[in-house]
Design an enzyme around this catalytic site. Structure first.
Site, PDB file in Angstrom:
ATOM      1  N   LYS A   1      26.265 -21.860 -10.953  1.00  0.00           N
ATOM      2  CA  LYS A   1      27.549 -22.344 -10.417  1.00  0.00           C
ATOM      3  C   LYS A   1      28.732 -21.761 -11.191  1.00  0.00           C
ATOM      4  CE  LYS A   1      26.381 -26.707 -10.866  1.00  0.00           C
ATOM      5  NZ  LYS A   1      24.980 -26.500 -11.327  1.00  0.00           N
ATOM      6  N   THR A   2      28.645 -21.772 -12.514  1.00  0.00           N
ATOM      7  CA  THR A   2      29.730 -21.202 -13.315  1.00  0.00           C
ATOM      8  C   THR A   2      29.850 -19.703 -13.084  1.00  0.00           C
ATOM      9  OG1 THR A   2      29.412 -22.895 -15.014  1.00  0.00           O
ATOM     10  CG2 THR A   2      30.631 -20.928 -15.652  1.00  0.00           C
TER      11      THR A   2
ATOM     12  N   ASP B   1      34.203 -27.871 -13.952  1.00  0.00           N
ATOM     13  CA  ASP B   1      32.774 -28.151 -14.040  1.00  0.00           C
ATOM     14  C   ASP B   1      32.563 -29.665 -14.130  1.00  0.00           C
ATOM     15  OD1 ASP B   1      30.095 -27.595 -14.142  1.00  0.00           O
ATOM     16  OD2 ASP B   1      30.074 -27.056 -16.268  1.00  0.00           O
TER      17      ASP B   1
ATOM     18  N   THR C   1      26.586 -31.534 -10.577  1.00  0.00           N
ATOM     19  CA  THR C   1      25.137 -31.728 -10.526  1.00  0.00           C
ATOM     20  C   THR C   1      24.792 -33.041  -9.833  1.00  0.00           C
ATOM     21  OG1 THR C   1      25.234 -32.776 -12.724  1.00  0.00           O
ATOM     22  CG2 THR C   1      24.749 -30.417 -12.641  1.00  0.00           C
TER      23      THR C   1
ATOM     24  N   ARG D   1      18.620 -19.773 -15.912  1.00  0.00           N
ATOM     25  CA  ARG D   1      18.971 -19.990 -17.318  1.00  0.00           C
ATOM     26  C   ARG D   1      17.718 -20.141 -18.173  1.00  0.00           C
ATOM     27  NH1 ARG D   1      23.032 -24.443 -17.772  1.00  0.00           N
ATOM     28  NH2 ARG D   1      24.516 -22.729 -17.605  1.00  0.00           N
TER      29      ARG D   1
END
Length: 349
Positions: A68-69, A113, A162, A221
């Site tokens: 997302k980032t 975020d 999230t 990640r």
């Protein structure tokens, strides 16, 4: 927290954020996975560029570690616009948000975020800013307070969450484009690993990437983190080449098994099967059995176990599935949760 849990945690903390930045794709064409989201987003951005206007506000939801980032940074790059980053918890007061909005330049991208964790006063200010590019600054207190309207430059808000269910409907409805990020397939993670290996100048044969990908819990990640740990193992013990055998040995050493389960995951399943016969058992009792807090078991371990079909939440408590028995090499009882029924009404052995 155990070393194994650090390895398979979807959250990035400390120095890892700096390491991640070197591996992030910079343009939409370089971004791997999330094919439908990429295609939709490319249309939104290209249309905005052609019209020479800021695109609609964008909301991205999904588990941590899915990109997302990275997509927020790509949106700014594709628009050729500056990027301002903040987070929901940092916006405790309306003044915190006003200070950011009042200094935005025209066309700038503001990334928030964990936007669902923003304080209510800031959230209410954001409604007006998103729709009318204006905020009301309140001067004074009580009956004598005065609201002074302040025009702000047109901007694009990119929100990430999230917990999409915690977003208030008025905020969610103000986003023109909403994208849900899914977990990655193993083949997509292999592409991520090969790209990262090139950037890190690593020798990663296809079979080595396959082994790492299948233990990465569907999360880029985690895949990149495991790749770095396998690299350390390979450089010290095997000359640097990451074969399937090397990757398997390294991840076994770090207590990440063939399905991506770590020490805590296996402890939860082991207690559920060996101490409680597969359940049902209450969350608090299960947490005591593994020496963890109930919140740790519920938030950290359970989501992945449920997604893998190894554990089920029922009104009576947590229950291990037939797949969980098989994963730990145990024989499931005939009435194990999720066991396949036979033609005669029983369950398959």
């Amino acid at each position: 927290m155990s070393l194994g849990r650090d390895l398979v945690s979807p959250d990035a903390e400390g120095d890892e954020q700096a390491i991640e930045s070197a591996l992030r794709p910079k343009r939409l064409a370089e971004f791997i996975g999330q094919g439908r989201v990429r295609e939709q987003l490319s249309l939104v951005l290209e249309s905005a560029v052609r019209r020479e206007r800021s695109p609609d506000h964008v909301l991205m939801s999904g588990a941590p570690g899915l990109g997302k980032t990275t997509l927020a940074m790509i949106i700014a790059a594709e628009l050729g616009a500056p990027l301002r980053l903040t987070s929901g918890p940092a916006l405790e007061r309306a003044g915190d948000l006003a200070a950011i909005l009042s200094t935005l330049s025209e066309g700038e991208v503001l990334f928030v975020d964990e936007i669902h964790r923003m304080a209510r006063p800031a959230e209410e200010m954001l409604y007006l800013a998103m729709e009318d590019f204006r905020v009301d600054i309140v001067v004074g207190k009580g009956p004598g307070a005065t609201a002074i309207p302040l025009e702000i430059a047109p901007f694009t808000l990119v929100g990430a969450t999230t917990r999409a269910g915690l977003l208030p409907a008025p905020l969610r409805d103000r986003f023109g484009f909403v994208a849900h990020m899914d977990f990655y397939e193993a083949e997509e993670l292999e592409q991520v690993l090969h790209r990262s290996a090139r950037l890190l100048s690593l020798d990663l044969p296809p079979e080595g990437a396959t082994e790492i990908a299948r233990r990465s819990r569907g999360t880029p990640r985690i895949a990149n983190r495991l790749l770095r740990r396998v690299r350390d193992f390979a450089e010290v013990r095997t000359g640097g080449v990451i074969t399937r055998e090397v990757a398997s040995a390294a991840l076994d050493l770090y207590e990440v098994d063939g399905e991506g389960l770590d020490r805590l995951d296996r402890a939860v399943l082991g207690a559920l099967l060996r101490k409680f016969g597969g359940g049902p058992v209450g969350l608090s009792t299960l947490a005591v059995a593994v020496g963890e807090e109930p919140e740790t078991v519920e938030v950290v371990a359970e989501p992945f176990l449920v997604r893998q079909g190894l554990l089920a939440r029922t009104p009576r408590g947590r229950v291990a599935t037939a797949a969980a028995w098989a994963h730990l090499g145990l024989t499931p009882p005939p009435d194990a949760f999720g066991a396949a029924p036979t033609l005669f009404g029983g369950t398959a052995s």
